[in-house]
Design an enzyme around this catalytic site. Structure first.
Site, mmCIF file in Angstrom:
data_model
loop_
_atom_site.group_PDB
_atom_site.id
_atom_site.type_symbol
_atom_site.label_atom_id
_atom_site.label_comp_id
_atom_site.label_asym_id
_atom_site.label_seq_id
_atom_site.Cartn_x
_atom_site.Cartn_y
_atom_site.Cartn_z
ATOM 1 N N CYS A 64 -4.274 8.746 0.950
ATOM 2 C CA CYS A 64 -3.053 8.167 1.521
ATOM 3 C C CYS A 64 -2.278 9.180 2.351
ATOM 4 O O CYS A 64 -1.424 8.802 3.148
ATOM 5 C CB CYS A 64 -2.158 7.609 0.414
ATOM 6 S SG CYS A 64 -1.789 8.792 -0.896
ATOM 7 N N GLU A 95 3.341 1.995 -3.123
ATOM 8 C CA GLU A 95 2.906 2.924 -2.084
ATOM 9 C C GLU A 95 1.862 2.180 -1.267
ATOM 10 O O GLU A 95 0.818 1.786 -1.788
ATOM 11 C CB GLU A 95 2.319 4.192 -2.697
ATOM 12 C CG GLU A 95 1.857 5.200 -1.656
ATOM 13 C CD GLU A 95 0.896 6.214 -2.224
ATOM 14 O OE1 GLU A 95 -0.167 6.419 -1.592
ATOM 15 O OE2 GLU A 95 1.174 6.783 -3.293
#
Length: 499
Positions: free
Chosen positions: A275, A238
């Site tokens: 994020c 990620e």
């Protein structure tokens, strides 16, 4: 069996090459026993870890607060999230559907003749997990990557994050002791520290997959190492996401103040170090949204960032957006002093034409409390900007109930793994249905998630047994289906035994 026996360091010193080899070798030895353990046994391992972390919560939170600068309340909640997801994965493996068991019985009279074939998912083997800076518990030593890998029978070697080394060591000791007490095989869990050890870990022959949460540059470097091995392995990273938000003209007209308040709270949450932070917000050109957001964001003071390196990068990112991208600065200071580690909110604005002229600058993630408002004068301008946005973890629509946003939703679904209608993307529920992933650069594999029940799929591979004697079949593929799990037999889902 002690934590030391499970190869957990006693200090925060960088792991030596010899120590790394020993940790990986232990994980390789543990792979067979771990894969052979029953689902109930592995579920019990996870629950033992969850109980141990809950018991050590106050001690761990105190260390985490000192190293990460995150507040006690946030960290306490994150421990609860971490232990909750450990217990979720225990439920996932007990359920048995994660094995995706499929049986097609022999049909000798078919054209061509069909053999007896039975398919199941099996663990890949030892997994390397890289801790994240912004979630020192939930995406760290005992986080979702570790839990999902252990759940399916994969030993784990964690590379602790440099932003919280003491916490990494202490958490690993708690985890290792809990696993040992629950009867997990020696070597099923280990910890290494230091950047050289992290690079070597990805290249270690015994490692069969990697889970990573972090920066685009760091993740890409490790991804390339994983692909350049003589035997390339899966790298589930990620990396970066700007999480676009679209405010329709009707929503802006009806709820500008409400939406601005929600956006200000979301992009400044955790000092913008999520994020899923909404970093790009498309708003109607004539809505006056910039003024409303500037007022709301001005009430948020900012805070100390996770590490000095992250704090230094924030004003540099702002300067790039303002100087190179020529975005208008509504509030904030690209020249803010990073020496105290504090980042203060910033709101930028640009019209659609400016973004389309410099997408390589204005559509790049800036980690910290900043968001870019993009003014669009038509649906065509809005869609052109969205088409230039790279893959994201999330995309959000703010519209009125009577608006038809079908086409807009379809466009956003092409670019994000989770599409929200109303609300804000910061905050990721750990559920059976959650998907935390998206097309590049959000993740290296848009097919998989790092949060939620299906995160286990990353660390499994399918194996088919053809015309196999009953004695070699895994329990889930036997005729009697002793655990009554859901299987697809001759094309139909059933829990019944074969007759």
């Amino acid at each position: 069996m002690t934590a030391a026996a499970l190869l957990i360091p006693e200090t925060t010193a960088d792991t030596t090459p010899e120590e790394l080899d020993a940790v990986v070798a232990a994980a390789v030895r543990a792979a067979g026993p771990s894969a052979a353990a029953s689902d109930d046994a592995r579920a019990a391992w996870l629950e033992a870890v969850a109980d141990a972390l809950d018991a050590a919560r106050d001690e761990l939170v105190a260390i985490a607060e000192r190293e990460s600068h995150l507040p006690t309340l946030r960290l306490t909640g994150e421990v609860a999230r971490t232990t909750g997801q450990l217990r979720l994965f225990a439920a996932v493996v007990r359920d048995g559907a994660y094995l995706e068991a499929v049986i097609d019985r022999a049909r000798p009279g078919a054209t061509p003749p069909q053999p007896d074939q039975r398919r199941i998912l099996r663990p890949l083997g030892p997994v390397a997990v890289f801790s994240a800076s912004n979630f020192p518990f939930a995406f760290s030593v005992a986080g979702g990557d570790t839990a999902s890998a252990l759940a399916v029978g994969c030993p784990v070697v964690v590379k602790g994050h440099s932003g919280h080394p003491e916490l990494s060591v202490r958490t690993a000791q708690v985890v290792a002791d809990a696993l040992a007490s629950a009867g997990a095989p020696e070597g099923v869990f280990g910890l290494v520290l230091g950047r050289p050890a992290g690079n070597a870990l990805v290249q270690a022959p015994g490692i069969r997959a990697v889970g990573f949460t972090g920066s685009l540059s760091g993740g890409r470097a490790l991804f390339d190492l994983a692909c350049a091995r003589p035997d390339p392995i899966p790298f589930y990273g990620e990396l970066g996401s700007i999480n676009p938000v679209v405010v329709t003209p009707a929503a802006a007209k009806a709820r500008t103040a409400e939406i601005a308040a929600g956006l200000a709270a979301s992009f400044t949450l955790g000092v913008g170090q999520f994020c899923t932070k909404p970093g790009l917000v498309l708003v109607p050109a004539e809505a006056g949204f910039g003024t409303a957001l500037a007022i709301e964001a001005s009430s948020h003071r900012g805070g100390v960032m996770l590490t000095p390196r992250i704090a230094e990068a924030f004003p540099a990112g702002l300067r790039r957006l303002v100087v190179d991208g020529k975005a208008d600065l509504l509030i904030g200071n690209p020249g803010q002093d990073a020496s105290d580690g504090v980042a203060r909110p910033a709101v930028l604005m640009a019209d659609a034409a400016r973004v389309l002229a410099r997408p390589e600058v204005l559509l790049e993630e800036c980690f910290g409390p900043v968001t870019l408002l993009v003014r669009y004068a038509s649906d065509a301008e809005r869609d052109a900007v969205l088409d230039a946005v790279g893959g994201s973890l999330t995309a959000t629509v703010h519209a009125e109930p009577d608006e038809d946003v079908t086409e807009l939703a379809a466009r956003l679904a092409e670019r994000a793994g989770r599409v929200l209608f109303g609300g804000w993307p910061t905050g990721v529920a750990v559920t059976w249905s959650q998907h935390h992933g998206g097309p590049w650069p959000a993740t290296t594999s848009a097919l998989h998630t790092s949060v939620g029940a299906t995160a286990v799929r990353r660390f499994q591979r399918p194996v088919v047994f053809q015309d196999a004697p009953a004695s070699v079949l895994p329990e889930a593929l036997r005729d009697d289906n002793p655990r009554s799990i859901v299987r697809r037999v001759d094309g139909k889902l059933t829990t019944a035994p074969l007759t």
